[in-house]
Scaffold this motif. Structure first.
Motif, PDB file in Angstrom:
ATOM      1  N   LEU A  48       0.835  -1.202   0.000  1.00 11.96           N
ATOM      2  CA  LEU A  48       0.000   0.000   0.000  1.00 11.96           C
ATOM      3  C   LEU A  48       0.867   1.248   0.000  1.00 11.96           C
ATOM      4  N   GLY A  49       1.991   1.183   0.720  1.00  7.38           N
ATOM      5  CA  GLY A  49       2.874   2.335   0.789  1.00  7.38           C
ATOM      6  C   GLY A  49       3.544   2.682  -0.527  1.00  7.38           C
ATOM      7  N   THR A  50       3.587   1.749  -1.470  1.00  2.00           N
ATOM      8  CA  THR A  50       4.196   2.047  -2.769  1.00  2.00           C
ATOM      9  C   THR A  50       3.266   2.823  -3.686  1.00  2.00           C
ATOM     10  N   ILE A  51       1.976   2.865  -3.344  1.00  2.00           N
ATOM     11  CA  ILE A  51       1.016   3.468  -4.268  1.00  2.00           C
ATOM     12  C   ILE A  51       0.192   4.587  -3.656  1.00  2.00           C
ATOM     13  N   SER A  52       0.354   4.849  -2.336  1.00  2.00           N
ATOM     14  CA  SER A  52      -0.547   5.795  -1.680  1.00  2.00           C
ATOM     15  C   SER A  52       0.222   6.739  -0.765  1.00  2.00           C
ATOM     16  N   SER A  53      -0.506   7.697  -0.214  1.00  2.00           N
ATOM     17  CA  SER A  53       0.076   8.671   0.700  1.00  2.00           C
ATOM     18  C   SER A  53       0.578   7.987   1.973  1.00  2.00           C
ATOM     19  N   PRO A  54       1.698   8.456   2.532  1.00  2.00           N
ATOM     20  CA  PRO A  54       2.185   7.873   3.781  1.00  2.00           C
ATOM     21  C   PRO A  54       1.193   8.008   4.924  1.00  2.00           C
TER      22      PRO A  54
ATOM     23  N   SER B  50       7.115   8.054   7.939  1.00  2.79           N
ATOM     24  CA  SER B  50       7.153   9.360   8.599  1.00  2.79           C
ATOM     25  C   SER B  50       8.054  10.318   7.830  1.00  2.79           C
ATOM     26  N   GLN B  51       9.184   9.814   7.347  1.00  9.16           N
ATOM     27  CA  GLN B  51      10.059  10.635   6.517  1.00  9.16           C
ATOM     28  C   GLN B  51       9.330  11.061   5.248  1.00  9.16           C
ATOM     29  N   GLU B  52       8.614  10.136   4.632  1.00  8.66           N
ATOM     30  CA  GLU B  52       7.870  10.460   3.416  1.00  8.66           C
ATOM     31  C   GLU B  52       6.780  11.493   3.686  1.00  8.66           C
ATOM     32  N   ALA B  53       6.279  11.513   4.919  1.00  9.52           N
ATOM     33  CA  ALA B  53       5.272  12.505   5.301  1.00  9.52           C
ATOM     34  C   ALA B  53       5.904  13.845   5.680  1.00  9.52           C
ATOM     35  N   GLY B  54       7.244  13.923   5.650  1.00 12.04           N
ATOM     36  CA  GLY B  54       7.937  15.172   5.953  1.00 12.04           C
ATOM     37  C   GLY B  54       8.213  15.391   7.418  1.00 12.04           C
TER      38      GLY B  54
ATOM     39  N   PRO C  75      -0.534  10.820  -5.884  1.00  9.63           N
ATOM     40  CA  PRO C  75      -1.137   9.903  -4.900  1.00  9.63           C
ATOM     41  C   PRO C  75      -0.193   9.491  -3.771  1.00  9.63           C
ATOM     42  N   VAL C  76       1.127   9.470  -4.020  1.00  8.37           N
ATOM     43  CA  VAL C  76       2.035   9.029  -2.950  1.00  8.37           C
ATOM     44  C   VAL C  76       2.434  10.172  -2.030  1.00  8.37           C
ATOM     45  N   ASP C  77       2.265  11.425  -2.485  1.00 12.11           N
ATOM     46  CA  ASP C  77       2.417  12.588  -1.608  1.00 12.11           C
ATOM     47  C   ASP C  77       3.700  12.515  -0.779  1.00 12.11           C
ATOM     48  N   SER C  78       4.846  12.412  -1.483  1.00 12.54           N
ATOM     49  CA  SER C  78       6.125  12.153  -0.827  1.00 12.54           C
ATOM     50  C   SER C  78       6.935  13.412  -0.584  1.00 12.54           C
ATOM     51  N   ALA C  79       7.360  13.612   0.660  1.00 16.99           N
ATOM     52  CA  ALA C  79       8.208  14.757   0.988  1.00 16.99           C
ATOM     53  C   ALA C  79       9.564  14.648   0.300  1.00 16.99           C
TER      54      ALA C  79
ATOM     55  N   VAL D 119      10.259  13.133  -2.605  1.00 14.94           N
ATOM     56  CA  VAL D 119      10.081  13.439  -4.028  1.00 14.94           C
ATOM     57  C   VAL D 119       9.953  14.945  -4.228  1.00 14.94           C
ATOM     58  N   ARG D 120       9.299  15.617  -3.286  1.00 14.41           N
ATOM     59  CA  ARG D 120       9.114  17.063  -3.431  1.00 14.41           C
ATOM     60  C   ARG D 120      10.437  17.827  -3.364  1.00 14.41           C
ATOM     61  N   VAL D 121      11.474  17.227  -2.785  1.00 11.10           N
ATOM     62  CA  VAL D 121      12.789  17.873  -2.818  1.00 11.10           C
ATOM     63  C   VAL D 121      13.216  18.111  -4.262  1.00 11.10           C
ATOM     64  N   ASP D 122      13.102  17.070  -5.088  1.00  5.79           N
ATOM     65  CA  ASP D 122      13.489  17.212  -6.495  1.00  5.79           C
ATOM     66  C   ASP D 122      12.473  18.030  -7.284  1.00  5.79           C
ATOM     67  N   LEU D 123      11.204  17.961  -6.920  1.00 11.13           N
ATOM     68  CA  LEU D 123      10.206  18.767  -7.628  1.00 11.13           C
ATOM     69  C   LEU D 123      10.428  20.256  -7.368  1.00 11.13           C
ATOM     70  N   ARG D 124      10.868  20.601  -6.166  1.00  9.48           N
ATOM     71  CA  ARG D 124      11.206  22.003  -5.891  1.00  9.48           C
ATOM     72  C   ARG D 124      12.414  22.436  -6.727  1.00  9.48           C
ATOM     73  N   GLU D 125      13.387  21.551  -6.807  1.00 10.61           N
ATOM     74  CA  GLU D 125      14.557  21.856  -7.633  1.00 10.61           C
ATOM     75  C   GLU D 125      14.154  22.004  -9.094  1.00 10.61           C
ATOM     76  N   LEU D 126      13.231  21.162  -9.558  1.00  9.84           N
ATOM     77  CA  LEU D 126      12.754  21.267 -10.937  1.00  9.84           C
ATOM     78  C   LEU D 126      12.069  22.604 -11.183  1.00  9.84           C
ATOM     79  N   ALA D 127      11.274  23.060 -10.217  1.00 11.39           N
ATOM     80  CA  ALA D 127      10.619  24.367 -10.372  1.00 11.39           C
ATOM     81  C   ALA D 127      11.650  25.473 -10.520  1.00 11.39           C
ATOM     82  N   ARG D 128      12.764  25.358  -9.777  1.00 12.88           N
ATOM     83  CA  ARG D 128      13.827  26.369  -9.903  1.00 12.88           C
ATOM     84  C   ARG D 128      14.517  26.283 -11.257  1.00 12.88           C
ATOM     85  N   VAL D 129      14.719  25.062 -11.745  1.00 11.54           N
ATOM     86  CA  VAL D 129      15.349  24.897 -13.060  1.00 11.54           C
ATOM     87  C   VAL D 129      14.447  25.475 -14.152  1.00 11.54           C
TER      88      VAL D 129
END
Length: 424
Positions: A141-147, A191-195, A379-383, A385-395
């Protein structure tokens, strides 16, 4: 500080600087109704807890409090005690030892097991196998959904295993404790994935305690690996390297743990821009992970969603070392091997793949790939993953005249602002 559920809700709100009227507007409930909940005149509902979690970015902890109290309702042990956790809007957590009756009234989320109680049922091999299968399902379940969807059930599973272990003879007691340690370690990862790094560390350390009780002292080395990973996502390469090297200090920890530690060390060297250190560590990881053999029936330590961890790490680190085109080529070939249903892994490495393509100037292809990444990331709402998504927004900001990049950056920023409690 009051230990009641409502008082803790009020403390979270007041520490955030938000008035009750402002909160009422945010959650679409009346001010008077929220006041009754905060003053323990009305019991909390799952919907209220969920809305508080969203507004104050508490990682689903408040929702789990309500679920746990409801699940335990009807138990008659008035004299027992439970460990409970409350979390504020900043992710900080405090633990309290409370009477069971108070918890059942809706005070908090039980994280430990009852310290006193009746006789527990005997556990045989088929029951143990079913408990392992249950944990495997939570991992799936953790591979496909929010933490936040996974944390509550996993915490309850840890509590169940610890409670059962207290009443079992050997060797069943040891087997239950070892399974509890794996479940606690997974709670730390979610918990890490939840930030929530504080909770991630707390659960990882509990995992070490349970493993030691069960006769496995080597999980302590893996706990250092997890701390190194947390440092890596904080962009702290020196701590990443130091912790990963400490994890490799005990050769008896086994090739799986030592290989994961060497892999993490390699990522730290890449972050700091040390290609030689990176290559040496990755070479060690390659040898060690190829030698690792999982114990029969035991959950795999670390990710079980990817087949070639070393190749994906190489692609990940080449980007940090300033070789985005090589990183993109390697990640292109490796991501195809990640199962379509493993959304969390596909989102994590997919985000790094997009960064690599954007960094090598392939902005049109990067924008095209990002749509797929966002479909997995949402759907996985990963903290992490958002590290790289923030970097992508800057790029993408460097491509402000490119229509697709400009549109995508606006979409990314809107999505990332939905999680104000996360700082990438």
């Amino acid at each position: 500080m009051s230990d009641s559920f409502g008082a803790n809700l009020r403390r979270i709100r007041e520490e955030s600087g938000m008035s009750l009227a402002q909160l009422a507007e945010r959650v679409n409930y009346s001010k008077s109704y929220l006041s009754k909940i905060e003053n323990d005149l009305k019991p909390p509902t799952a919907d209220i807890a969920k809305r508080y979690d969203s507004v104050f970015a508490t990682g689903g902890v408040l929702s789990a409090m309500v679920r746990t109290a409801e699940e335990q309702a009807g138990e008659d042990d008035e004299d027992g005690e439970l460990w409970v956790m409350v979390s504020d809007g900043e992710g900080a957590q405090t633990f309290h030892r409370l009477p069971r009756r108070q918890v059942l009234a809706g005070v908090g989320m039980a994280l430990g097991f009852a310290l006193t109680g009746g006789t527990r049922p005997a556990v045989d091999e088929p029951t143990l196998a079913a408990l392992r299968t249950t944990f495997d399902q939570y991992r799936k379940l953790g591979t496909i959904s929010s933490p936040t969807m996974v944390l509550g059930p996993v915490v309850a599973h840890v509590n169940t295993l610890r409670t059962l272990a207290a009443e079992q003879p050997e060797p069943m007691r040891r087997e239950l404790l070892l399974l509890a340690s794996r479940a606690a370690e997974y709670a730390g990862w979610m918990s890490q994935e939840a930030g929530d790094e504080t909770a991630a560390l707390w659960w990882t350390r509990r995992a070490v305690e349970y493993a030691a009780e069960g006769g496995d002292r080597y999980l302590a080395s893996y706990a250092l690996v997890r701390e190194a990973e947390l440092a890596m996502y904080r962009q702290d390469p020196l701590s990443t390297i130091e912790l990963a090297m400490r994890a490799q200090a005990d050769p008896a920890a086994g090739p799986r743990i030592l290989g994961l530690a060497a892999r993490c060390e390699a990522q730290g060297h890449a972050l700091v821009g040390d290609p030689d250190g990176y290559q040496r560590a990755l070479d060690r990881a390659t040898v060690l992970l190829s030698e690792a053999r999982p114990a029969p029936a035991a959950p795999v330590i670390g990710s079980s969603s990817v087949t070639d961890e070393v190749a994906l790490t190489r692609g990940w680190s080449l980007y940090d070392l300033g070789h985005p085109a090589e990183a993109a080529e390697l990640l292109d070939s490796q991501i195809e091997g990640i199962a379509p249903g493993a959304r969390r892994a596909r989102a994590r490495f997919g985000a790094r793949r997009v960064l690599a393509h954007a960094g090598s100037g392939e902005i049109d292809h990067a924008c095209e790939l990002t749509r797929t990444v966002l479909a997995d990331a949402a759907p996985v709402d990963s903290a992490t993953v958002r590290v790289d998504l923030r970097e992508l927004a800057r790029v993408l900001a460097r491509w402000h005249t490119h229509p697709a990049a400009r549109e995508l950056r606006a979409e990314l920023n809107a999505m990332l602002r939905l999680r104000p409690g996360f700082s990438g």
